[in-house]
Design an enzyme around this catalytic site. Structure first.
Site, short mmCIF file in Angstrom:
data_model
loop_
_atom_site.label_atom_id
_atom_site.label_comp_id
_atom_site.label_asym_id
_atom_site.label_seq_id
_atom_site.Cartn_x
_atom_site.Cartn_y
_atom_site.Cartn_z
CB ALA A 294 23.58 -13.66 6.29
CD GLU B 118 27.19 -16.10 -3.10
OE1 GLU B 118 27.92 -15.02 -2.54
OE2 GLU B 118 26.30 -16.58 -2.78
N GLY C 204 18.27 0.11 5.59
CA GLY C 204 17.17 -0.66 5.40
C GLY C 204 16.43 -1.59 6.46
NE ARG C 205 12.75 -5.81 5.02
CZ ARG C 205 12.59 -5.94 3.77
NH1 ARG C 205 11.56 -4.82 3.42
NH2 ARG C 205 12.83 -6.44 3.02
CB ILE C 206 19.12 -6.31 6.91
CG1 ILE C 206 17.98 -7.50 6.23
CG2 ILE C 206 20.39 -7.33 7.53
CD1 ILE C 206 18.52 -8.39 5.19
NE ARG D 8 15.06 7.52 -1.92
CZ ARG D 8 14.75 6.20 -2.22
NH1 ARG D 8 14.31 5.48 -1.19
NH2 ARG D 8 14.99 5.68 -3.31
CG HIS E 54 24.71 -16.53 0.33
ND1 HIS E 54 24.99 -15.97 -0.98
CD2 HIS E 54 23.63 -15.98 1.02
CE1 HIS E 54 23.94 -15.10 -0.97
NE2 HIS E 54 23.17 -15.05 0.17
NE ARG F 278 21.77 -11.67 -3.68
CZ ARG F 278 21.29 -12.44 -2.55
NH1 ARG F 278 21.88 -12.54 -1.55
NH2 ARG F 278 19.91 -12.63 -2.98
C1 DGY Z 1 18.31 -13.70 0.52
O1 DGY Z 1 17.36 -13.60 1.02
O2 DGY Z 1 18.59 -12.69 -0.43
C2 DGY Z 1 19.60 -14.30 1.02
O3 DGY Z 1 20.70 -14.05 0.42
C3 DGY Z 1 19.42 -15.70 0.50
O4 DGY Z 1 20.09 -16.55 1.36
#
Ligand code: DGY
Length: 325
Positions: free
Chosen positions: A287, A267, A155-157, A178, A285, A238
């Protein structure tokens, strides 16, 4: 009379100022984490809420908040929100896609480099005063350049992570439910492979899929069992996508070389096994946590909220059928 809204956690002052122009804002700058009962009580007379990933927005809460029209998560992930329940109650839900992709990809690379080069172990060694001499075989790590990167979820990330791999002249494999469009594959220089091929061939596996019932433990003992002994696993997506107990077991047995984690099941509680292991880099958490990006996320959520309560048509709406016509 201004509409009442709640901001469930501490945010930047400018975000509160923006909201206060049009709304009667209840803020929580002490950053207390509301339990579900308390959240329902403070939200009972509100029409909108700026929420965080730790606020559970579910049927039980919605049933106690009859005035609520919109919840705006300050996050791209929204597994804390029951969208079906929101839609049934006519409550719109929004998220903050796009603004955090590059920052999250940068941090993924922070984890990749730190885990591959054992930076956490080396730093602890220096800080503890144990460093007495240079050694040829000290903290031998994994080369990232020219290695094979396996991306779960393009995906985007995932794409932003892939773009950064070009600088390290890596081979990039990916797997997703996909296959991506050819232009995305070529921009990312990424080749689609089966999940099995990805886990067995990659030197570095990095996870970039959202959490939902279908992705619960998408990476577990079976997948980790396919990885090379020299490989590392990175997770900044996640908690719940990865089976933490399976990873603790694999790291403890030396079945894989290391891991870099930013997210966990349950978490901020961690599987106790992680704290005993040296071959895992642990982050809380963060990032997306650059000054600019966390500000943009919070402001985007505030803009979503303002649009929802003024025009009824917010950007980044996750459940369009909740919108009142
Ligand atoms: C998100 O945007 O889903 C990040 O995990 C929040 O820090």
């Amino acid at each position: 009379m201004k509409k009442k809204i709640l901001v469930t956690r501490e945010v930047f002052g400018e975000v509160l100022e923006f909201l206060a122009k049009d709304f009667d804002v209840t803020a929580n700058q002490e950053d207390k984490v509301f339990g579900s009962d308390e959240l329902a009580r403070v939200l009972a007379d509100k029409e909108g809420a700026l929420t965080s990933i730790v606020d559970r927005i579910d049927e039980a809460l919605l049933a106690r908040c009859p005035h609520l029209k919109v919840v705006c998560n300050i996050a791209v992930g929204y597994n804390n929100i029951d969208l079906t329940a929101c839609t049934a109650h006519g409550v719109m839900a929004t998220n903050t896609p796009g603004v955090l992709d590059d920052t999250t990809a940068d941090f993924t690379w922070t984890l990749i480099l730190a885990a591959a080069r054992r930076l956490n172990e080396a730093e602890a060694y220096v800080r503890s005063g144990q460093w007495d001499k240079w050694r040829l075989k000290q903290f031998l790590g994994l080369d990232v350049h020219h290695a094979t990167l396996g991306i779960i979820g393009l995906g985007r990330i995932g794409q932003a992570v892939a773009h950064r791999a070009a600088g390290f002249e890596m081979e990039v494999l990916y797997h997703d439910v996909r296959r991506a469009a050819p232009e995305i594959e070529s921009a990312c220089r990424a080749r689609y492979v089966s999940k099995e091929e990805l886990f067995s061939r990659a030197d570095i596996v990095t996870i970039h899929i959202p959490y939902c019932p279908e992705t619960h433990h998408a990476v577990g003992a079976g997948e980790i069992g396919l990885m090379k002994k020299s490989a590392i696993l990175i997770h900044a997506a996640r908690g719940g996508v990865l089976d933490d107990a399976a990873l603790v077991d694999a790291l403890g047995r030396g079945a894989i070389a290391g891991a870099g984690l930013d997210v966990y099941e349950n978490e901020p509680s961690l599987h106790p096994g992680f704290l005993k292991l040296k071959n895992v880099v642990l982050a809380p958490h963060i990032a997306s946590s650059s000054e600019k990006t966390r500000f943009r996320m919070a402001m985007m959520a505030a803009e979503n909220l303002a649009a929802a309560l003024t025009s009824g048509n917010p950007p980044n709406l996750l459940n369009p059928s909740a919108r009142k016509q």
